[in-house]
Motif scaffolding. Structure first.
Motif, PDB file in Angstrom:
ATOM      1  N   ARG A 159     178.589 -16.978  49.201  1.00 44.40           N
ATOM      2  CA  ARG A 159     178.521 -18.296  50.199  1.00 44.40           C
ATOM      3  C   ARG A 159     178.670 -17.667  51.623  1.00 44.40           C
ATOM      4  N   GLU A 186     178.299 -14.633  52.765  1.00 44.61           N
ATOM      5  CA  GLU A 186     177.199 -14.015  52.912  1.00 44.61           C
ATOM      6  C   GLU A 186     175.837 -14.959  53.476  1.00 44.61           C
ATOM      7  N   ASN A 187     175.752 -15.804  52.833  1.00 45.16           N
ATOM      8  CA  ASN A 187     174.637 -17.016  53.130  1.00 45.16           C
ATOM      9  C   ASN A 187     175.147 -17.381  54.616  1.00 45.16           C
ATOM     10  N   PHE A 213     176.221 -18.653  44.374  1.00 45.36           N
ATOM     11  CA  PHE A 213     177.359 -19.566  44.912  1.00 45.36           C
ATOM     12  C   PHE A 213     178.514 -19.050  44.488  1.00 45.36           C
ATOM     13  N   ARG A 253     167.450 -20.974  52.046  1.00 46.17           N
ATOM     14  CA  ARG A 253     168.013 -20.457  50.555  1.00 46.17           C
ATOM     15  C   ARG A 253     167.035 -20.249  49.555  1.00 46.17           C
ATOM     16  N   HIS A 254     165.644 -20.700  49.833  1.00 50.15           N
ATOM     17  CA  HIS A 254     164.461 -20.328  49.164  1.00 50.15           C
ATOM     18  C   HIS A 254     163.661 -19.247  49.507  1.00 50.15           C
ATOM     19  N   GLY A 255     164.220 -18.550  50.635  1.00 55.56           N
ATOM     20  CA  GLY A 255     163.484 -17.280  51.370  1.00 55.56           C
ATOM     21  C   GLY A 255     164.433 -16.144  51.517  1.00 55.56           C
ATOM     22  N   LEU A 256     164.897 -16.051  52.631  1.00 58.18           N
ATOM     23  CA  LEU A 256     165.882 -15.200  53.163  1.00 58.18           C
ATOM     24  C   LEU A 256     167.097 -14.939  52.304  1.00 58.18           C
ATOM     25  N   ASN A 257     167.556 -15.990  51.933  1.00 61.14           N
ATOM     26  CA  ASN A 257     168.816 -16.085  50.963  1.00 61.14           C
ATOM     27  C   ASN A 257     168.697 -16.323  49.493  1.00 61.14           C
ATOM     28  N   ALA A 258     167.282 -16.176  49.140  1.00 64.16           N
ATOM     29  CA  ALA A 258     167.048 -16.472  47.674  1.00 64.16           C
ATOM     30  C   ALA A 258     167.886 -15.687  46.694  1.00 64.16           C
ATOM     31  N   ASN A 259     168.182 -14.636  47.301  1.00 64.10           N
ATOM     32  CA  ASN A 259     169.156 -13.615  46.434  1.00 64.10           C
ATOM     33  C   ASN A 259     170.453 -13.669  46.449  1.00 64.10           C
TER      34      ASN A 259
END
Lengths: 211, 211
Positions: free
Chosen positions: B91, B93-94, B86, B77-83
């Protein structure tokens, strides 16, 4: 809401969620594998030989018992980045995601070999920064092949299409390739064989203390 | 334009781009590592113990010389999916991106342990499908903890906030958790210790021919 499930690092707290003492460290992992992880970021024109050299390097490493893995358009554009197109924003996001995934692989202890044109220094530098912030080695590798040679090879007829105006924004034709200024390795494919190139990168890994 | 740089598989073509004979296979990789890759997809409520069990399993595997790696909110969540935020789309796409990254790790030969609430069967099934299509083992692992227990643990006070209406769409409170119908492993944390849970998953890996 996954990140809200992040485990606490507290030790001794009276819930089993706190049972994180002795979490596996990067050092434990390196010890188990016999080498540490890193990212080799191959950058160069279309047709420069990035993927070919990446394959040769992967083979050379796996045969030495070193866990290597390649990230390239093959395994990324059809999966993780299948929802990205070729607008400037999407190209930037393509490289950003690959950089983040490379960082995860490097963190896992894998010698990660990425092969993407990645023409802009700014995008490459961002990938470098996220590695450095995480304490992970990042080696920028310039696959230096004169555009005339790339265009002559033109294995997929892309330069031909770009020259004919059928592909717009093609790197080296109507979109710039920013030459790496201080790459950790510089491979001149017009004077080196593929095996020599792979060997040079194995040596670079040794010189940087990764192997 | 990275994928345009995809190497041709043609052998014998008169350019060095075609030098892909003898590319490393998944089997070569498994032979070098001593085990094949797979994804263990841990799903369960917030506070159910996914990350705790994931850490214990990773430790048990690394100590046996098996390359394991965890994907969780911490490192994604802090890298790849930081963009991603919720919203329902974000969610989804996460989970999609995590599933694609897990697939790459499994392909690399890593025993991948993902720990995300991933409350919807549809999203979990999509991750299963991309693994199956790639011929990679996917084990859905239900971390089954009664919500009362999760809420009592509430290590970060999230249930409290959700009950107070300060967090909306919280799984188990005002958003559904869809119980896995046919998980490859079912862990009941109210009757099993963390070590027993990790051992059960090591056994599941053996039973599925991964170790």
């Amino acid at each position: 809401m996954s990140e809200t499930d992040k485990p606490t690092k507290t030790v001794g707290k009276a819930t089993n969620i706190a049972w994180h003492e002795g979490e596996i460290t990067r050092e434990d992992r390196a010890k188990a594998l016999g080498h540490s992880g890193c990212t080799l970021w191959l950058t160069g024109l279309s047709g420069s030989g990035k993927s070919t050299i990446g394959v040769a390097l992967e083979k050379a490493l796996i045969r030495r018992g070193i866990l290597a893995y390649r990230l390239d358009g093959d395994n990324v554009r059809h999966g993780l980045n299948a929802n990205l197109g070729f607008s400037p924003e999407d190209r930037e996001e393509n490289i950003r995601r690959v950089g983040e995934v490379a960082k995860l692989f490097a963190d896992a202890g894998v010698v990660t070999i990425s092969s993407f044109i990645s023409p802009y220094q700014r995008d490459r530098d961002k990938v470098r920064v996220i590695h450095e912030e995480a304490g992970l080695p990042f080696l920028e590798v310039f696959i230096d092949t004169p555009i005339e040679v790339c265009e002559q090879r033109d294995p997929k007829g892309l330069y031909k299409k770009a020259r004919a105006g059928e592909i717009k924004g093609f790197t080296g034709i109507d979109d710039p390739y920013e030459t790496p200024q201080r790459p950790e390795a510089h491979i001149k494919t017009d004077t080196q064989s593929i095996e020599e190139s792979a060997d040079q990168l194995v040596e670079a890994l040794r010189a940087h203390g990764i192997l």
